[in-house]
Scaffold this active site. Structure first.
Site, PDB file in Angstrom:
ATOM      1  N   LEU A 111       0.822  -1.228   0.000  1.00 57.08           N
ATOM      2  CA  LEU A 111       0.000   0.000   0.000  1.00 57.08           C
ATOM      3  C   LEU A 111       0.851   1.273   0.000  1.00 57.08           C
ATOM      4  O   LEU A 111       0.392   2.328   0.440  1.00 57.08           O
ATOM      5  CB  LEU A 111      -1.001   0.001   1.169  1.00 57.08           C
ATOM      6  CG  LEU A 111      -2.001  -1.166   1.205  1.00 57.08           C
ATOM      7  CD1 LEU A 111      -2.958  -1.030   2.396  1.00 57.08           C
ATOM      8  CD2 LEU A 111      -2.821  -1.253  -0.092  1.00 57.08           C
ATOM      9  N   SER A 146       7.996  -2.689 -19.202  1.00 57.60           N
ATOM     10  CA  SER A 146       7.515  -1.437 -19.782  1.00 57.60           C
ATOM     11  C   SER A 146       8.185  -1.193 -21.122  1.00 57.60           C
ATOM     12  O   SER A 146       9.338  -1.599 -21.338  1.00 57.60           O
ATOM     13  CB  SER A 146       7.879  -0.307 -18.819  1.00 57.60           C
ATOM     14  OG  SER A 146       7.775   0.934 -19.459  1.00 57.60           O
ATOM     15  N   TYR A 197      14.744   3.899 -13.775  1.00 58.43           N
ATOM     16  CA  TYR A 197      13.500   3.111 -13.723  1.00 58.43           C
ATOM     17  C   TYR A 197      13.481   2.091 -14.863  1.00 58.43           C
ATOM     18  O   TYR A 197      13.228   0.904 -14.655  1.00 58.43           O
ATOM     19  CB  TYR A 197      12.287   4.054 -13.819  1.00 58.43           C
ATOM     20  CG  TYR A 197      11.026   3.371 -14.267  1.00 58.43           C
ATOM     21  CD1 TYR A 197      10.377   2.469 -13.433  1.00 58.43           C
ATOM     22  CD2 TYR A 197      10.497   3.604 -15.542  1.00 58.43           C
ATOM     23  CE1 TYR A 197       9.225   1.824 -13.856  1.00 58.43           C
ATOM     24  CE2 TYR A 197       9.342   2.967 -15.973  1.00 58.43           C
ATOM     25  CZ  TYR A 197       8.710   2.077 -15.125  1.00 58.43           C
ATOM     26  OH  TYR A 197       7.580   1.433 -15.549  1.00 58.43           O
ATOM     27  N   LYS A 257      13.712  -2.304 -14.991  1.00 53.19           N
ATOM     28  CA  LYS A 257      12.835  -3.208 -15.752  1.00 53.19           C
ATOM     29  C   LYS A 257      13.669  -4.123 -16.651  1.00 53.19           C
ATOM     30  O   LYS A 257      13.420  -5.324 -16.749  1.00 53.19           O
ATOM     31  CB  LYS A 257      11.836  -2.408 -16.594  1.00 53.19           C
ATOM     32  CG  LYS A 257      10.804  -1.649 -15.777  1.00 53.19           C
ATOM     33  CD  LYS A 257       9.810  -2.580 -15.110  1.00 53.19           C
ATOM     34  CE  LYS A 257       8.742  -1.860 -14.318  1.00 53.19           C
ATOM     35  NZ  LYS A 257       7.904  -2.761 -13.512  1.00 53.19           N
ATOM     36  N   PHE A 273       2.733  -0.327 -23.026  1.00 56.95           N
ATOM     37  CA  PHE A 273       2.915   1.007 -23.599  1.00 56.95           C
ATOM     38  C   PHE A 273       2.268   2.014 -22.632  1.00 56.95           C
ATOM     39  O   PHE A 273       2.628   2.019 -21.480  1.00 56.95           O
ATOM     40  CB  PHE A 273       2.470   1.023 -25.072  1.00 56.95           C
ATOM     41  CG  PHE A 273       3.591   0.437 -25.926  1.00 56.95           C
ATOM     42  CD1 PHE A 273       3.891  -0.925 -25.864  1.00 56.95           C
ATOM     43  CD2 PHE A 273       4.416   1.253 -26.679  1.00 56.95           C
ATOM     44  CE1 PHE A 273       4.981  -1.451 -26.558  1.00 56.95           C
ATOM     45  CE2 PHE A 273       5.503   0.735 -27.395  1.00 56.95           C
ATOM     46  CZ  PHE A 273       5.782  -0.614 -27.335  1.00 56.95           C
ATOM     47  N   LEU A 284       0.196  12.050 -18.832  1.00 57.66           N
ATOM     48  CA  LEU A 284      -0.707  12.956 -19.557  1.00 57.66           C
ATOM     49  C   LEU A 284      -2.187  12.842 -19.173  1.00 57.66           C
ATOM     50  O   LEU A 284      -2.818  13.836 -18.791  1.00 57.66           O
ATOM     51  CB  LEU A 284      -0.548  12.699 -21.068  1.00 57.66           C
ATOM     52  CG  LEU A 284      -1.477  13.510 -21.974  1.00 57.66           C
ATOM     53  CD1 LEU A 284      -1.174  14.991 -21.867  1.00 57.66           C
ATOM     54  CD2 LEU A 284      -1.367  13.036 -23.420  1.00 57.66           C
TER      55      LEU A 284
HETATM   56  C1  UD1 Z   1       6.069   7.832 -19.114  1.00 58.42           C
HETATM   57  C2  UD1 Z   1       7.434   7.392 -18.683  1.00 58.42           C
HETATM   58  C3  UD1 Z   1       7.578   5.922 -19.024  1.00 58.42           C
HETATM   59  C4  UD1 Z   1       6.462   5.113 -18.377  1.00 58.42           C
HETATM   60  C5  UD1 Z   1       5.131   5.668 -18.863  1.00 58.42           C
HETATM   61  C6  UD1 Z   1       3.930   4.977 -18.278  1.00 58.42           C
HETATM   62  C7  UD1 Z   1       8.811   9.433 -18.912  1.00 58.42           C
HETATM   63  C8  UD1 Z   1       9.916  10.095 -19.657  1.00 58.42           C
HETATM   64  N1  UD1 Z   1       8.450   8.209 -19.352  1.00 58.42           N
HETATM   65  O1  UD1 Z   1       6.005   7.656 -20.504  1.00 58.42           O
HETATM   66  O2  UD1 Z   1       8.820   5.454 -18.591  1.00 58.42           O
HETATM   67  O3  UD1 Z   1       6.581   3.770 -18.731  1.00 58.42           O
HETATM   68  O4  UD1 Z   1       5.058   7.058 -18.515  1.00 58.42           O
HETATM   69  O5  UD1 Z   1       3.715   5.335 -16.946  1.00 58.42           O
HETATM   70  O6  UD1 Z   1       8.293   9.964 -17.929  1.00 58.42           O
HETATM   71  N2  UD1 Z   1       2.828  15.213 -21.612  1.00 58.42           N
HETATM   72  C9  UD1 Z   1       2.567  16.583 -21.634  1.00 58.42           C
HETATM   73  N3  UD1 Z   1       2.201  17.185 -20.464  1.00 58.42           N
HETATM   74  C10 UD1 Z   1       2.072  16.501 -19.280  1.00 58.42           C
HETATM   75  C11 UD1 Z   1       2.341  15.103 -19.275  1.00 58.42           C
HETATM   76  C12 UD1 Z   1       2.732  14.494 -20.447  1.00 58.42           C
HETATM   77  O7  UD1 Z   1       2.673  17.224 -22.660  1.00 58.42           O
HETATM   78  O8  UD1 Z   1       1.749  17.108 -18.252  1.00 58.42           O
HETATM   79  C13 UD1 Z   1       3.215  14.546 -22.868  1.00 58.42           C
HETATM   80  C14 UD1 Z   1       4.616  13.972 -22.845  1.00 58.42           C
HETATM   81  O9  UD1 Z   1       5.552  14.935 -23.237  1.00 58.42           O
HETATM   82  C15 UD1 Z   1       4.471  12.811 -23.843  1.00 58.42           C
HETATM   83  C16 UD1 Z   1       3.022  12.355 -23.673  1.00 58.42           C
HETATM   84  O10 UD1 Z   1       2.344  13.458 -23.065  1.00 58.42           O
HETATM   85  O11 UD1 Z   1       4.630  13.265 -25.153  1.00 58.42           O
HETATM   86  C17 UD1 Z   1       2.862  11.153 -22.774  1.00 58.42           C
HETATM   87  O12 UD1 Z   1       3.530  11.412 -21.544  1.00 58.42           O
HETATM   88  P1  UD1 Z   1       3.410  10.436 -20.280  1.00 58.42           P
HETATM   89  O13 UD1 Z   1       1.977  10.160 -19.982  1.00 58.42           O
HETATM   90  O14 UD1 Z   1       4.244  10.993 -19.183  1.00 58.42           O
HETATM   91  O15 UD1 Z   1       4.001   9.069 -20.816  1.00 58.42           O
HETATM   92  P2  UD1 Z   1       5.463   8.775 -21.435  1.00 58.42           P
HETATM   93  O16 UD1 Z   1       6.331   9.943 -21.372  1.00 58.42           O
HETATM   94  O17 UD1 Z   1       5.268   8.149 -22.766  1.00 58.42           O
END
Ligand code: UD1
Length: 356
Positions: free
Chosen positions: A33, A124, A148, A152, A177, A199
């Site tokens: 937890l 991952s 990280y 993995k 992914f 995101l």
């Molecule tokens: C991230 C991790 C990855 C992990 C995955 C799943 C990084 C560099 N990589 O991947 O190791 O396996 O999450 O948990 O952190 N974005 C924005 N604004 C935000 C957040 C994200 O623009 O506030 C964009 C990012 O630049 C990216 C996309 O959204 O282009 C996806 O981001 P995110 O959800 O953090 O995933 P990953 O970066 O692909």
């Protein structure tokens, strides 16, 4: 069949538990937890209308894990417990090695003692690092760019060595992914600790008014709209993948497989889709690229399709709609006092499960 799910109270874990329970399997969840709440497990029970076991134990407690494996006569382990924040792993790498690598070593040791040799491990897509070609298939070079990701990769290597040393092991390595979305009931979903780094949880908090605006990291990537492209997979599809893998690893060997959709969507596409399904505007501004981000990353899911007969079926719109329902019903995640009987009443599928 009794399945032990480490990290079963977490975001992906709770959805995996639903998939297992709905398939008629028995479950014992092991979770410390550290980044999850027991409420998620109560909600899993509401969704499935079935009971299961929960033990609040850290996977590094080899003795306790061994006792659990024996007591519940576990036949297979789905191992999701671990730390997962990329940024934090740069600051505290040893904590990541300790939890993820040593934690898995300890788990494997307990499994050996209890003679349980079936293990499904959550890896991952981050193990690939910067793509040299797309889509990413499982043969792509492995060169993670942060601690990280390296934990993995090291665990993947370790599990391959384990199989080479003892051909009775049945191992599934799943390269996720970008999981997002939530169970259609809105009862379980992602409950990030503090400011969401990913995101979809971030933009959901903007849509509901908890955060002022989304910052889009980078608008000048070589992509059609200039923003990054990722392979967003619905967490319920991802959970279903675990069930397929569990069936596949009834035979000895190591199966390494991507779990992705094979489709890339840009950050702006996700924002627009989220706005459309939620009916809420998502304020955003562009900011500098985030260090370590790649422009484009998406899976070749052919191997999963051919070996497991699994593929993702849910659309980006459905993923956003389900994520939104979870956010709306649980504005403060599991901290809220949302009455889940309401949701059970609203979803006939849940009601019939609950009365089964
Ligand atoms: C991230 C991790 C990855 C992990 C995955 C799943 C990084 C560099 N990589 O991947 O190791 O396996 O999450 O948990 O952190 N974005 C924005 N604004 C935000 C957040 C994200 O623009 O506030 C964009 C990012 O630049 C990216 C996309 O959204 O282009 C996806 O981001 P995110 O959800 O953090 O995933 P990953 O970066 O692909």
């Amino acid at each position: 069949m009794m399945i032990m799910v480490t990290g079963g109270a977490g975001y992906i874990g709770s959805h995996v538990c639903v998939a297992l329970l709905n398939a008629g399997l028995d479950v014992v969840v092991v979770d410390n937890l550290a980044n999850s709440k027991e409420t998620s497990l109560r909600r899993v029970r509401s969704i499935c209308g079935r009971s299961f076991y929960f033990r609040q134990v850290d996977i590094r407690d080899e003795h306790a894990i061994c006792e659990i494996l024996r007591t519940y006569e576990v036949t297979a382990v789905i191992h999701l417990a671990g730390l997962k924040a990329v940024g934090e792993s740069n600051v505290r790498p040893m904590t990541y090695y300790e939890n993820n690598v040593f934690g898995t070593m300890s788990l494997v040791s307990a499994m050996k003692s209890a003679k349980v040799k079936t293990l499904v491990f959550s890896s991952s897509a981050t193990v690939y690092g910067i793509p040299t070609y797309l889509p990413l298939d499982e043969d792509h070079l492995l060169r993670p760019t942060n601690p990280y990701g390296r934990t993995k990769l090291f665990i993947e290597e370790m599990l391959n060595d384990l199989y080479r040393s003892d051909g009775d092991w049945r191992i599934g390595i799943l390269r996720y992914f970008n999981p997002a979305g939530a169970h259609e009931s809105g009862l379980i979903g992602e409950d990030p600790l503090g400011v969401p780094g990913n995101l979809v949880p971030f933009l959901a908090q903007v849509a509901i008014g908890k955060r002022e605006k989304l910052r889009i990291w980078g608008k000048d990537y070589e992509t059609p709209d200039g923003t990054g492209i990722r392979d967003f997979i619905h967490v319920v599809d991802l959970a279903a993948g675990h069930l397929s893998v569990l069936r596949y690893v009834e035979r000895p060997g190591v199966l390494t497989v991507n779990l992705g959709t094979g489709r890339g969507n840009s950050v702006l596409e996700v924002v627009r889709t989220f706005e459309a399904v939620s009916g809420k505007p998502v304020a955003y501004e562009f900011a500098e690229r985030r260090a370590g981000d790649v422009a484009v990353c998406y899976a070749d899911p052919t191997h999963a399709k051919e070996t497991l007969g699994w593929r993702s079926t849910r659309s980006l719109a459905q993923m956003c709609a389900d994520h939104w329902r979870w956010q709306l019903q649980n504005p403060n995640g599991y901290e809220g006092n949302y009455d889940e009987t309401e949701a059970v009443r609203a979803f006939p599928a849940l009601r019939s499960n609950a009365s089964a």
